[in-house]
Design a protein around this motif. Structure first.
Motif, PDB file in Angstrom:
ATOM      1  N   ARG A   1      45.547  36.461  43.129  1.00  0.00           N
ATOM      2  CA  ARG A   1      44.256  37.010  43.539  1.00  0.00           C
ATOM      3  C   ARG A   1      43.545  35.952  44.361  1.00  0.00           C
ATOM      4  O   ARG A   1      43.707  34.753  44.145  1.00  0.00           O
ATOM      5  CB  ARG A   1      43.410  37.448  42.358  1.00  0.00           C
ATOM      6  N   ARG A   2      42.763  36.402  45.315  1.00  0.00           N
ATOM      7  CA  ARG A   2      41.995  35.508  46.178  1.00  0.00           C
ATOM      8  C   ARG A   2      40.570  35.476  45.663  1.00  0.00           C
ATOM      9  O   ARG A   2      39.950  36.523  45.482  1.00  0.00           O
ATOM     10  CB  ARG A   2      42.026  35.998  47.622  1.00  0.00           C
ATOM     11  N   GLY A   3      40.056  34.297  45.392  1.00  0.00           N
ATOM     12  CA  GLY A   3      38.710  34.164  44.838  1.00  0.00           C
ATOM     13  C   GLY A   3      38.712  34.533  43.375  1.00  0.00           C
ATOM     14  O   GLY A   3      39.740  34.515  42.712  1.00  0.00           O
ATOM     15  N   SER A   4      37.549  34.889  42.867  1.00  0.00           N
ATOM     16  CA  SER A   4      37.456  35.196  41.441  1.00  0.00           C
ATOM     17  C   SER A   4      37.058  36.642  41.174  1.00  0.00           C
ATOM     18  O   SER A   4      36.956  37.044  40.027  1.00  0.00           O
ATOM     19  CB  SER A   4      36.435  34.264  40.784  1.00  0.00           C
ATOM     20  N   THR A   5      36.856  37.431  42.219  1.00  0.00           N
ATOM     21  CA  THR A   5      36.369  38.790  41.999  1.00  0.00           C
ATOM     22  C   THR A   5      37.438  39.871  42.133  1.00  0.00           C
ATOM     23  O   THR A   5      37.235  40.982  41.695  1.00  0.00           O
ATOM     24  CB  THR A   5      35.238  39.119  42.989  1.00  0.00           C
ATOM     25  N   SER A   6      38.566  39.546  42.733  1.00  0.00           N
ATOM     26  CA  SER A   6      39.588  40.578  42.935  1.00  0.00           C
ATOM     27  C   SER A   6      40.571  40.618  41.773  1.00  0.00           C
ATOM     28  O   SER A   6      40.644  39.712  40.963  1.00  0.00           O
ATOM     29  CB  SER A   6      40.324  40.328  44.253  1.00  0.00           C
ATOM     30  N   ASP A   7      41.330  41.697  41.720  1.00  0.00           N
ATOM     31  CA  ASP A   7      42.354  41.849  40.691  1.00  0.00           C
ATOM     32  C   ASP A   7      43.616  41.106  41.098  1.00  0.00           C
ATOM     33  O   ASP A   7      43.869  40.888  42.275  1.00  0.00           O
ATOM     34  CB  ASP A   7      42.699  43.334  40.504  1.00  0.00           C
ATOM     35  N   TYR A   8      44.415  40.744  40.119  1.00  0.00           N
ATOM     36  CA  TYR A   8      45.720  40.146  40.404  1.00  0.00           C
ATOM     37  C   TYR A   8      46.653  41.223  40.940  1.00  0.00           C
ATOM     38  O   TYR A   8      46.735  42.310  40.384  1.00  0.00           O
ATOM     39  CB  TYR A   8      46.329  39.545  39.134  1.00  0.00           C
ATOM     40  N   LEU A   9      47.341  40.910  42.033  1.00  0.00           N
ATOM     41  CA  LEU A   9      48.302  41.831  42.623  1.00  0.00           C
ATOM     42  C   LEU A   9      49.666  41.156  42.668  1.00  0.00           C
ATOM     43  O   LEU A   9      49.759  39.964  42.976  1.00  0.00           O
ATOM     44  CB  LEU A   9      47.869  42.207  44.045  1.00  0.00           C
ATOM     45  N   PRO A  10      50.736  41.908  42.378  1.00  0.00           N
ATOM     46  CA  PRO A  10      52.072  41.294  42.411  1.00  0.00           C
ATOM     47  C   PRO A  10      52.428  40.848  43.827  1.00  0.00           C
ATOM     48  O   PRO A  10      52.189  41.580  44.790  1.00  0.00           O
ATOM     49  CB  PRO A  10      52.999  42.405  41.931  1.00  0.00           C
TER      50      PRO A  10
END
Length: 183
Positions: A35-44
Motif C-alpha cells: 500500500r502507498r501511504g497509510s490510507t489505502s488498502d493493501y493490494l497484492p
C-alpha cells in the motif's frame, strides 16, 4: 520473525526494479501485498519463492513515488498463522533533475528566513512549504533535508540543493536523482 525488504540500487517509480527480501526460518512461497501511504488498502503485487535461507527476489514496478508498506506472508496456512502481521517498508523515488547553489549567496537569508552558510543542508523548491522534509537518493546515498528556499529558476531543474547537501550525496554537478517529499 524478522523480515527485511531492500532495494540496493534504489527503487524508482514507473521502472522495473528488483526488490530483495528475507524471512527468518522459512522457505517456500511468499505472497507480497503493498500500500502507498497509510490510507489505502493493501493490494497484492506478486509472489516469490523464498530459498532455504529465507531469501527471495521480486521484480516489481512501483506505479507512483511514495512510501510503501508491504505485507510479506508465507502462502501456507500454518506458516502464515505463525507470521501474522509481518511488514516492511520501502521508499520509491521520482527521478528528477537537481542543481546546486551556495557560493555567492553565503551570508544571505533564504526565502524561508534561514542564514545560508557553507554547512547549510537544505533544498530550494518552488511550491513546497518551508520546512517540508525531502529525501534524495543518488548512487546508493540518501539524505533528508528541509525546504529552506525558493527555486530553482534555471536548467529546467525541479530541485536546487545547497552545495553542502549535494556534496553529502557525493556530487557537485547537476544530476538526475531520486526525490521523495515526506509529507
Amino acid at each position: 520473525m524478522q523480515q527485511v525488504l531492500t532495494a540496493p540500487n534504489g527503487v524508482f517509480a514507473g521502472r522495473a526494479s528488483v526488490v530483495n527480501g528475507h524471512i527468518d526460518n522459512f522457505s517456500g512461497l511468499v505472497s507480497i501485498s503493498a500500500r502507498r501511504g497509510s490510507t489505502s488498502d493493501y493490494l497484492p503485487i506478486g509472489s516469490a519463492r523464498a530459498d532455504a535461507d529465507g531469501d527471495f527476489t521480486l521484480n516489481w514496478k512501483a506505479p507512483k513515488s511514495g512510501l510503501y508498506s508491504f505485507r510479506i506472508a508465507p502462502v501456507s496456512t500454518e506458516a502464515r498463522a505463525a507470521n501474522a502481521g509481518a511488514q516492511a517498508s520501502l521508499a520509491v523515488y521520482k527521478r528528477q533533475k537537481a542543481t546546486w547553489y551556495g557560493p555567492g549567496f553565503y551570508g544571505s537569508r533564504t526565502a524561508c528566513g534561514q542564514k545560508l552558510t557553507r554547512r547549510t543542508l537544505g533544498v530550494a523548491h518552488k511550491t513546497l512549504p518551508c520546512g517540508t522534509q525531502v529525501e534524495f537518493f543518488l548512487r546508493g546515498k540518501r539524505i533528508t533535508v528541509p525546504v529552506i528556499d525558493r527555486g530553482p529558476f534555471a536548467n529546467a531543474a525541479h530541485w536546487d540543493l545547497t552545495l553542502a547537501a549535494m556534496r553529502q550525496l557525493g556530487s557537485s554537478s547537476t544530476e538526475v536523482l531520486g526525490a521523495l517529499p515526506l509529507r
